[in-house]
Design a protein around this motif. Structure first.
Motif, PDB file in Angstrom:
ATOM      1  N   SER A 146      -6.422  -2.514  -5.585  1.00 19.97           N
ATOM      2  CA  SER A 146      -7.665  -3.177  -5.183  1.00 19.97           C
ATOM      3  C   SER A 146      -8.081  -2.889  -3.742  1.00 19.97           C
ATOM      4  CB  SER A 146      -7.521  -4.692  -5.372  1.00 19.97           C
ATOM      5  OG  SER A 146      -6.457  -5.161  -4.571  1.00 19.97           O
ATOM      6  N   GLN A 147      -7.153  -2.440  -2.902  1.00 19.65           N
ATOM      7  CA  GLN A 147      -7.479  -2.281  -1.480  1.00 19.65           C
ATOM      8  C   GLN A 147      -7.416  -0.833  -1.001  1.00 19.65           C
ATOM      9  OE1 GLN A 147      -5.354  -4.570   1.365  1.00 19.65           O
ATOM     10  NE2 GLN A 147      -6.663  -6.360   1.089  1.00 19.65           N
ATOM     11  N   THR A 148      -8.259  -0.526  -0.041  1.00 20.82           N
ATOM     12  CA  THR A 148      -8.286   0.801   0.571  1.00 20.82           C
ATOM     13  C   THR A 148      -8.326   0.614   2.080  1.00 20.82           C
ATOM     14  OG1 THR A 148      -9.663   1.496  -1.294  1.00 20.82           O
ATOM     15  CG2 THR A 148      -9.494   3.018   0.571  1.00 20.82           C
ATOM     16  N   ARG A 149      -7.364   1.218   2.773  1.00 21.68           N
ATOM     17  CA  ARG A 149      -7.389   1.131   4.235  1.00 21.68           C
ATOM     18  C   ARG A 149      -7.267   2.533   4.815  1.00 21.68           C
ATOM     19  NH1 ARG A 149      -5.972  -3.986   6.260  1.00 21.68           N
ATOM     20  NH2 ARG A 149      -6.463  -5.507   4.645  1.00 21.68           N
ATOM     21  N   ILE A 150      -8.053   2.781   5.847  1.00 24.30           N
ATOM     22  CA  ILE A 150      -8.069   4.104   6.465  1.00 24.30           C
ATOM     23  C   ILE A 150      -7.260   4.028   7.757  1.00 24.30           C
ATOM     24  CG2 ILE A 150      -9.535   5.829   7.560  1.00 24.30           C
ATOM     25  CD1 ILE A 150     -10.915   3.653   4.774  1.00 24.30           C
ATOM     26  N   ILE A 151      -6.348   4.961   7.928  1.00 23.92           N
ATOM     27  CA  ILE A 151      -5.447   4.928   9.090  1.00 23.92           C
ATOM     28  C   ILE A 151      -5.557   6.230   9.910  1.00 23.92           C
ATOM     29  CG2 ILE A 151      -3.833   3.389   7.893  1.00 23.92           C
ATOM     30  CD1 ILE A 151      -1.989   5.859   7.487  1.00 23.92           C
ATOM     31  N   ASP A 152      -4.853   6.241  11.039  1.00 24.15           N
ATOM     32  CA  ASP A 152      -4.602   7.464  11.826  1.00 24.15           C
ATOM     33  C   ASP A 152      -5.835   8.185  12.371  1.00 24.15           C
ATOM     34  OD1 ASP A 152      -1.945   7.014  11.385  1.00 24.15           O
ATOM     35  OD2 ASP A 152      -1.643   8.672   9.985  1.00 24.15           O
ATOM     36  N   ASP A 168       0.952  11.214  -8.185  1.00 26.67           N
ATOM     37  CA  ASP A 168       1.619  10.476  -9.265  1.00 26.67           C
ATOM     38  C   ASP A 168       0.702  10.212 -10.450  1.00 26.67           C
ATOM     39  OD1 ASP A 168       3.873  10.426  -7.697  1.00 26.67           O
ATOM     40  OD2 ASP A 168       3.561   8.383  -6.958  1.00 26.67           O
ATOM     41  N   GLY A 169      -0.557  10.600 -10.326  1.00 29.24           N
ATOM     42  CA  GLY A 169      -1.476  10.424 -11.449  1.00 29.24           C
ATOM     43  C   GLY A 169      -2.068   9.022 -11.568  1.00 29.24           C
ATOM     44  N   ARG A 170      -2.068   8.289 -10.466  1.00 27.10           N
ATOM     45  CA  ARG A 170      -2.647   6.932 -10.502  1.00 27.10           C
ATOM     46  C   ARG A 170      -4.162   6.990 -10.351  1.00 27.10           C
ATOM     47  NH1 ARG A 170       0.212   3.075  -6.287  1.00 27.10           N
ATOM     48  NH2 ARG A 170      -1.494   1.711  -6.973  1.00 27.10           N
ATOM     49  N   GLU A 171      -4.874   6.325 -11.250  1.00 27.99           N
ATOM     50  CA  GLU A 171      -6.335   6.272 -11.189  1.00 27.99           C
ATOM     51  C   GLU A 171      -6.745   4.965 -10.513  1.00 27.99           C
ATOM     52  OE1 GLU A 171      -8.004   7.108 -15.061  1.00 27.99           O
ATOM     53  OE2 GLU A 171      -6.571   8.728 -15.406  1.00 27.99           O
ATOM     54  N   LEU A 172      -7.006   5.053  -9.221  1.00 28.23           N
ATOM     55  CA  LEU A 172      -7.321   3.854  -8.446  1.00 28.23           C
ATOM     56  C   LEU A 172      -8.810   3.552  -8.582  1.00 28.23           C
ATOM     57  CD1 LEU A 172      -5.142   5.281  -5.714  1.00 28.23           C
ATOM     58  CD2 LEU A 172      -4.721   2.992  -6.668  1.00 28.23           C
ATOM     59  N   PRO A 173      -9.144   2.339  -8.972  1.00 31.24           N
ATOM     60  CA  PRO A 173     -10.539   2.077  -9.325  1.00 31.24           C
ATOM     61  C   PRO A 173     -11.502   1.971  -8.141  1.00 31.24           C
ATOM     62  CG  PRO A 173      -9.210   0.082  -9.574  1.00 31.24           C
ATOM     63  CD  PRO A 173      -8.257   1.192  -9.248  1.00 31.24           C
ATOM     64  N   ASN A 174     -11.002   1.661  -6.952  1.00 33.38           N
ATOM     65  CA  ASN A 174     -11.930   1.315  -5.862  1.00 33.38           C
ATOM     66  C   ASN A 174     -12.066   2.354  -4.762  1.00 33.38           C
ATOM     67  OD1 ASN A 174     -12.284  -1.072  -7.193  1.00 33.38           O
ATOM     68  ND2 ASN A 174     -10.902  -2.246  -5.876  1.00 33.38           N
ATOM     69  N   VAL A 175     -11.248   3.375  -4.790  1.00 33.15           N
ATOM     70  CA  VAL A 175     -11.233   4.261  -3.606  1.00 33.15           C
ATOM     71  C   VAL A 175     -12.575   4.944  -3.379  1.00 33.15           C
ATOM     72  CG1 VAL A 175      -8.766   4.716  -3.444  1.00 33.15           C
ATOM     73  CG2 VAL A 175     -10.188   6.152  -4.923  1.00 33.15           C
ATOM     74  N   ALA A 176     -13.242   5.369  -4.440  1.00 32.20           N
ATOM     75  CA  ALA A 176     -14.512   6.076  -4.248  1.00 32.20           C
ATOM     76  C   ALA A 176     -15.531   5.166  -3.572  1.00 32.20           C
ATOM     77  CB  ALA A 176     -15.039   6.571  -5.591  1.00 32.20           C
ATOM     78  N   HIS A 213       0.820  -1.214   0.000  1.00 31.64           N
ATOM     79  CA  HIS A 213       0.000   0.000   0.000  1.00 31.64           C
ATOM     80  C   HIS A 213       0.857   1.268   0.000  1.00 31.64           C
ATOM     81  CE1 HIS A 213      -2.453  -3.240   1.524  1.00 31.64           C
ATOM     82  NE2 HIS A 213      -3.549  -2.515   1.376  1.00 31.64           N
ATOM     83  N   VAL A 214       0.333   2.277  -0.634  1.00 34.94           N
ATOM     84  CA  VAL A 214       0.949   3.615  -0.550  1.00 34.94           C
ATOM     85  C   VAL A 214      -0.114   4.597  -0.086  1.00 34.94           C
ATOM     86  CG1 VAL A 214       2.632   3.142  -2.376  1.00 34.94           C
ATOM     87  CG2 VAL A 214       0.423   4.175  -2.964  1.00 34.94           C
ATOM     88  N   ILE A 215       0.349   5.745   0.350  1.00 36.72           N
ATOM     89  CA  ILE A 215      -0.573   6.798   0.767  1.00 36.72           C
ATOM     90  C   ILE A 215      -1.359   7.289  -0.453  1.00 36.72           C
ATOM     91  CG2 ILE A 215      -0.649   9.184   1.628  1.00 36.72           C
ATOM     92  CD1 ILE A 215      -0.120   7.309   3.861  1.00 36.72           C
ATOM     93  N   LEU A 216      -2.666   7.389  -0.310  1.00 39.72           N
ATOM     94  CA  LEU A 216      -3.524   7.808  -1.427  1.00 39.72           C
ATOM     95  C   LEU A 216      -3.086   9.154  -1.996  1.00 39.72           C
ATOM     96  CD1 LEU A 216      -6.047   7.661  -3.245  1.00 39.72           C
ATOM     97  CD2 LEU A 216      -7.402   8.495  -1.290  1.00 39.72           C
ATOM     98  N   GLY A 248      -4.140  11.766   2.956  1.00 39.98           N
ATOM     99  CA  GLY A 248      -2.949  11.271   3.638  1.00 39.98           C
ATOM    100  C   GLY A 248      -3.264  10.263   4.727  1.00 39.98           C
ATOM    101  N   SER A 249      -4.545  10.077   5.027  1.00 36.89           N
ATOM    102  CA  SER A 249      -4.967   9.088   6.030  1.00 36.89           C
ATOM    103  C   SER A 249      -5.563   7.847   5.373  1.00 36.89           C
ATOM    104  CB  SER A 249      -6.002   9.697   6.984  1.00 36.89           C
ATOM    105  OG  SER A 249      -5.450  10.762   7.722  1.00 36.89           O
ATOM    106  N   VAL A 250      -5.260   7.663   4.098  1.00 38.60           N
ATOM    107  CA  VAL A 250      -5.799   6.511   3.373  1.00 38.60           C
ATOM    108  C   VAL A 250      -4.636   5.812   2.679  1.00 38.60           C
ATOM    109  CG1 VAL A 250      -7.405   5.752   1.562  1.00 38.60           C
ATOM    110  CG2 VAL A 250      -7.951   7.772   2.966  1.00 38.60           C
ATOM    111  N   MET A 251      -4.561   4.491   2.834  1.00 41.51           N
ATOM    112  CA  MET A 251      -3.519   3.731   2.146  1.00 41.51           C
ATOM    113  C   MET A 251      -4.182   2.825   1.120  1.00 41.51           C
ATOM    114  SD  MET A 251      -0.651   3.013   5.047  1.00 41.51           S
ATOM    115  CE  MET A 251       0.580   2.789   3.759  1.00 41.51           C
ATOM    116  N   VAL A 252      -3.560   2.737  -0.038  1.00 38.81           N
ATOM    117  CA  VAL A 252      -4.226   2.044  -1.151  1.00 38.81           C
ATOM    118  C   VAL A 252      -3.287   1.120  -1.922  1.00 38.81           C
ATOM    119  CG1 VAL A 252      -5.936   3.860  -1.560  1.00 38.81           C
ATOM    120  CG2 VAL A 252      -3.693   3.992  -2.682  1.00 38.81           C
ATOM    121  N   THR A 253      -3.882   0.109  -2.521  1.00 39.40           N
ATOM    122  CA  THR A 253      -3.315  -0.587  -3.680  1.00 39.40           C
ATOM    123  C   THR A 253      -4.374  -0.430  -4.768  1.00 39.40           C
ATOM    124  OG1 THR A 253      -4.380  -2.697  -3.195  1.00 39.40           O
ATOM    125  CG2 THR A 253      -2.244  -2.290  -2.156  1.00 39.40           C
TER     126      THR A 253
END
Lengths: 429, 429
Positions: free
Chosen positions: A253-259, A137-145, A128-131, A246-251
């Motif tokens: 396919s995955q979204t995790r909320i932190i902090d 970086d211009g990444r279009e993550l399909p699942n975050v919304a 995971h990286v910080i959303l 900055g409180s969301v970590m993503v791949t």
């Protein structure tokens, strides 16, 4: 608070001391690997905290890895001249376990909590990286919304008097009522400091005229204070309290909320507003990161994410309203049980309409404080060309002003997508 | 809570045991008279509690008199099948000392507090009578509107984030956050039970059709639940929590507010709405107490009291806004200190407009629960002719419905005076 025995005294961890101090904790050793008594020496420990407040270590061993997050008795960004109580770790721990219950899989698993040491051992999220970083970086993550729409709807509905047994909710409200110092930070840094010459403010040089205009803008300042009033007095649900990208970590396919250390009982609209504000800021920052229109698709993506996040939030909130409305507010005994399900739909419309307007108010203010206040965000800050950065920040400030002041007179998200485009393209200014 | 020593155990006072138990308390003996060690035997003690919850004694001695109020571990009206914690006495004590500070002379002086025994010794008010009784008797008291307008404005403003140092306010909010059982009572009895067939409800027989209509009234029920939501989540200021005409003691020149055991951090509009509702009920009850139009002047008086109470509240709130706005909301640093005093006036208008609408919502619901719920009031209950009583209660119910549902669409108090007259005289029905 009353613990005075030496072994209870708070001591900040370091890369060197961590293995010895946590090696004997079964929950950690069993996660990181090897027999507890042998493995600590072989652990690889890195300090990776890049936030403003805490120490964060990644601990890796033969079997796996874990994250160790420890609060410090002051604001890390500023130093011990700005003390901040360790108890924020207690609130983060309690928020995490509630969020996991209310939206399973949405937050890192918690393996161990030491209240005296203000220390939480939790799941190491990889790759995971910080959303926020991904969006820069211009990444279009399909699942975050979808994931964030569900997370906000589920945690905010299920922590409210629409859902919780009311005595349990009141006890929980009292538990979190002591997280005052972190609420203070939000009250000052978000709602007040940006609107006058507070000592810690800073802004991109090219914005001087804009900043002067905003600080003389009566309607905006009254709107911001009204939102502060709502923030400080409307204890509707357990909010994350700091839900930016900055409180969301993503791949992909995955979204995790932190902090969630800013967690407290506050208005339902706060988390949603702060989150969407950060997507809007990402939108306005894209021109600072592109070459030759290369971010056109990313801009469309971000406006889509904003619309989808809000729509998923609304749909899931409505779904929970219809299926899990077991709390003391708008109870079935008054509506469905009397054969009037339409009354429950009417009440739902009223509630969601109120969240919409407040969400816009919080979003507008959040956009301002990230450009005018102390805590800026990387979306804009990583634009090195200051003139270009100011050209990105200016429409963002105008957009924020528009939605904060006109929050009761905007009907739907498509109007705001149009407005964002017009401002970003310089069609209106 | 952890006190287990026998001398700490709660024991209800009685007329017989009171002198022995309080005779050694200097604060009491010095007030009631005689040397502490001799006087208790000569005290005259009466139990006069006519409320729903507590024991109230008047103690008279050679030197003077005092009131001793003691909570019971259950609801007195119902008995020990409805337990209610003794800690309400703690909240009453803390509310009384804050109210005295915020509006000096408005509440009885407190002489002694025993937390374990849930016992407050306070000033004996004489020749004061309960305001509700005076209004039923047709007494036109010249000062109540001014005094209650000032009391509400001062206590509600000075306990809010407009005025208090914010850390002090948060600590105080946490102190009162545990008064949950009394908030529960209000949440159930005021906002919910009247709108369905709750077991403890009762109403005058002639109202059956009206009651059916109200319980099928979708807009009304959603409005009532919206007000419940505001009551339960908007922690703006320390409210009295039960400010009806039975919580006010008067002479022709003096007004004292008693019984703040329901105190908690709630919406500013709640006390004002409950208070005005009880004046409106007094207005609609007058036909039940008159012979040959003898209460025409009393009706004019009551509509005048309502308008004056609101106007004094508004004027004093505005006065404090301009002179004591030292809290964290709408701070001078954003407005006056930047040369924009008009921004502070704009914010004041917004705040007062919000209080107005919420006040009407709370008032409408309070009028319903006093006619349809468990706890009726003497204004109507002392009308022995049930048909006559129903004829008084019907327009009151309609008035309550009108102001609760239309609270955002009513401009000023004169409109409501006209409406009250039209309903009372049967011009509209």
């Amino acid at each position: 608070m009353q613990k005075t025995a030496p072994e209870m005294e708070f001591k900040a961890l370091s890369v060197e001391t961590l293995p010895a101090r946590l090696g004997s904790v079964d929950a950690v050793a069993s996660l990181v690997g090897g027999p507890a008594e042998n493995s600590p020496g072989s652990w690889k420990v890195r300090e990776v905290g890049d936030g403003n407040l805490n120490l964060v270590f990644i601990v890796e061993g033969a079997k796996g890895a874990a994250v160790v997050k420890q609060a410090l008795p002051y604001v890390r960004l500023v130093g011990d001249s700005w003390p901040l109580p360790l108890k924020r770790s207690f609130f983060e721990y309690h928020a995490l376990i509630r969020q996991e219950k209310r939206d399973p899989g949405s937050v890192p698993a918690v393996h161990y909590f030491d209240e005296e040491q203000a220390l939480i051992v939790m799941e190491f999220l990889s790759p995971h990286v910080i959303l926020r970083r991904a969006l820069i970086d211009g990444r279009e993550l399909p699942n975050v919304a979808r994931d964030l729409g569900l997370f906000t709807a589920r945690t905010l509905f299920r922590g409210s008097d629409f859902s919780m047994e009311h005595r349990e909710r009141k006890a929980d409200l009292a538990l979190f009522a002591d997280n005052t110092e972190l609420c203070d930070i939000t009250e000052n840094l978000v709602f007040t400091d940006p609107y006058f010459e507070a000592p810690m403010n800073r802004h991109t040089p090219g914005l001087d005229g804009m900043v002067r205009a905003l600080r003389a803008d009566r309607d905006l300042k009254v709107a911001a204070q009204t939102m502060k009033h709502i923030f400080a007095s409307r204890a509707e649900t357990l909010v994350h309290g700091d839900l930016h990208s900055g409180s969301v970590m993503v791949t992909d396919s995955q979204t995790r909320i932190i902090d969630p250390e800013f967690a407290f009982y506050g208005p339902i609209a706060f988390d949603v507003g702060m989150l969407l504000a950060n997507f809007w800021m990402s939108y306005f920052s894209q021109r600072g990161h592109e070459a030759d229109g290369s971010r056109a698709s990313m801009r469309d993506y971000l406006l889509g994410v904003i619309e989808e996040t809000w729509n998923v939030f609304r749909a899931e909130f409505a779904n929970l309203w219809r299926t899990e409305r077991t709390g003391m507010l708008h109870h079935r005994s008054l509506y469905e049980d009397q054969g009037d399900a339409l009354a429950s739909e009417q009440a739902l419309n009223h509630v969601v309409h109120g969240i919409w307007a407040d969400m816009l108010g919080f979003a507008g203010v959040e956009m301002h404080r990230r450009i005018l206040g102390l805590a800026h965000n990387a979306d804009f800050e990583t634009i090195e060309d200051e003139a270009l950065r100011a050209r990105c920040e200016t429409p963002a400030l105008k957009f924020g002003r528009h939605i904060a002041v006109n929050r009761n007179h905007i009907q739907a998200m498509d109007e705001l997508a149009t407005l964002a485009r017009l401002l970003d393209e310089g069609e209106v200014s």
